[in-house]
Design a protein around this motif. Structure first.
Motif: not given
Length: 411
Positions: A192-195, A376-380
């Motif tokens: 969640s933090a990444t997003l 998803l955002k964390y992966i990329y």
């Protein structure tokens, strides 16, 4: 000509729900959610496997529906979890070189692997994942990315997330039964933090407050990196429980009424307004005064905010650079929640919102799905602090870089 790679699958195992999605890249190159499914779990208890066979069947059904083909188990699978068994530690170690050298990716891999290996965590726990907090090159502290710098010593401080072996093996058996290899498994708050968190907020000092069903996860960032995380054993199911006990209804019905009619705005309900409670045959069993219902929800959330207020006070004593709160979680979408939180907490507050990922509005606009979209955002993520290097025991990991290679080849 190469056949187009079918994309990845993501799975969220939360304390009150299971969510899965299939994602790929659209014609414009943007990451896009192609399909998603959700359900209330019966084989899990607060995010932990309770009945292995039932849990496996639930996840299999969810992934099959999401993938929409019979080869779903051949897709890369990434996971985000929330449960009360997750713990955190802060550990450091160093590697030394014979002479001054330019630090490369392999050197960073080596010091991270070494630090994970020498971490003095309890013998009955297993490392779930690790996040670099800071690097030290020679005597230069607080290095964000050491690659390309010259030095004879490279140190790293890792933020470790662990789980008890017994709880972890429950998840491992589930994936073994599914005959799938999980590429990555991270805590809900990290995703969640990444997003949700802006880079300037991470630099200045920000606390993510991710309010789940049974837990609230706190993630504090300062100078661009994760410095502190904690799981509080309070979630919005406490509000559900108040409704359930007050009007003697099953938690499922109480949760539905809370979602449909919850409103924290003062004066939103008059004394004459009522909420109809219907049974399974759609017959009205009784009517609830709306004002009383809203007051019960407000009291429940105020109890949670009181707990949070104490946690923030303690956090600020250790980390004084805390200037912003960002809230996430399904109940934060209630009208009036932001005003209630701002009134109770003596610190600027905002609600998190998803951006940068194409998803159906029902998902993108609902804070209850921030974690799986954040995965998803964390992966990329191009941020070197978000690089994941985790060889998880019993779960084969091909690493995120391999998937990025697939993306390069097929998209």
């Amino acid at each position: 000509m190469k056949e187009k790679y079918p994309g990845l699958l993501a799975l969220y195992i939360g304390t009150t729900k299971l969510v899965s999605l299939r994602a790929g890249f659209g014609a414009d190159g943007a990451l896009k959610v192609e399909n998603w499914q959700k359900k209330e779990p019966a084989g899990f208890d607060k995010g932990l496997v309770r009945d292995s066979e039932l849990a496996t069947d639930e996840v299999r059904e969810l992934l099959e529906k999401t993938a929409e083909d019979t080869e779903w188990f051949n897709r890369p699978l990434y996971g985000v979890i929330s449960n009360p068994a997750i713990k955190t530690y802060r550990v450091s170690s160093s590697v030394y070189f014979p002479g001054t050298r330019v630090i490369g990716e392999l050197d960073v891999e080596r010091v991270i692997s070494q630090t994970r290996a020498v971490a003095t965590i309890p013998l009955d726990e297993v490392i779930l994942c690790s996040v670099p907090q800071e690097y030290l090159v020679n005597d230069l502290p607080e290095v964000k990315d050491p690659v390309g710098l010259e030095g004879r010593r490279l140190s790293v401080t890792l933020h470790l997330f662990t789980m008890p072996i017994a709880a972890y093996q429950g998840l491992q058996r589930l994936f073994d039964r599914l005959e799938v290899e999980i590429e990555l498994l991270i805590p809900k708050g990290l995703a969640s933090a990444t997003l949700l968190l802006k880079e300037e907020e991470k630099r200045d000092g920000v606390l993510l407050v991710d309010m789940g069903g049974c837990l609230t996860e706190l993630f504090y960032y300062y100078q661009g990196t994760l410095h502190f995380s904690k799981i509080i054993p309070w979630g919005t199911e406490a509000v559900t429980d108040r409704i359930s006990r007050q009007w003697e209804m099953p938690p499922r019905d109480a949760r539905k009424l809370k979602s449909e009619f919850g409103n924290l705005e003062p004066g939103a309900a008059s004394q004459e307004d009522t909420i109809s409670y219907t049974d399974s045959s759609e017959r009205i069993r009784f009517k609830i005064p709306s004002a009383v219902f809203q007051d019960e929800i407000r009291k429940g959330l105020e109890e949670g905010l009181e707990i949070l207020e104490r946690e923030i006070t303690q956090t600020k004593k250790i980390f004084p650079h805390l200037y912003q709160l960002v809230f996430s979680g399904g109940s934060t979408r209630m009208n009036g929640f932001l005003e209630l939180a701002q009134c109770r907490l003596n610190i600027p507050v905002r609600l998190g919102f998803s951006a940068g990922i194409q998803a159906p509005q029902e998902m993108a606009g609902h804070p209850g799905y921030h974690a799986i979209l954040g995965l998803l955002k964390y992966i990329y993520s191009p941020d070197p602090d978000a690089r994941q290097r985790n060889a998880k025991p019993g779960l084969v990991s091909k690493t995120v870089n391999q998937f990025k290679g697939w993306v390069h080849d097929y998209f």
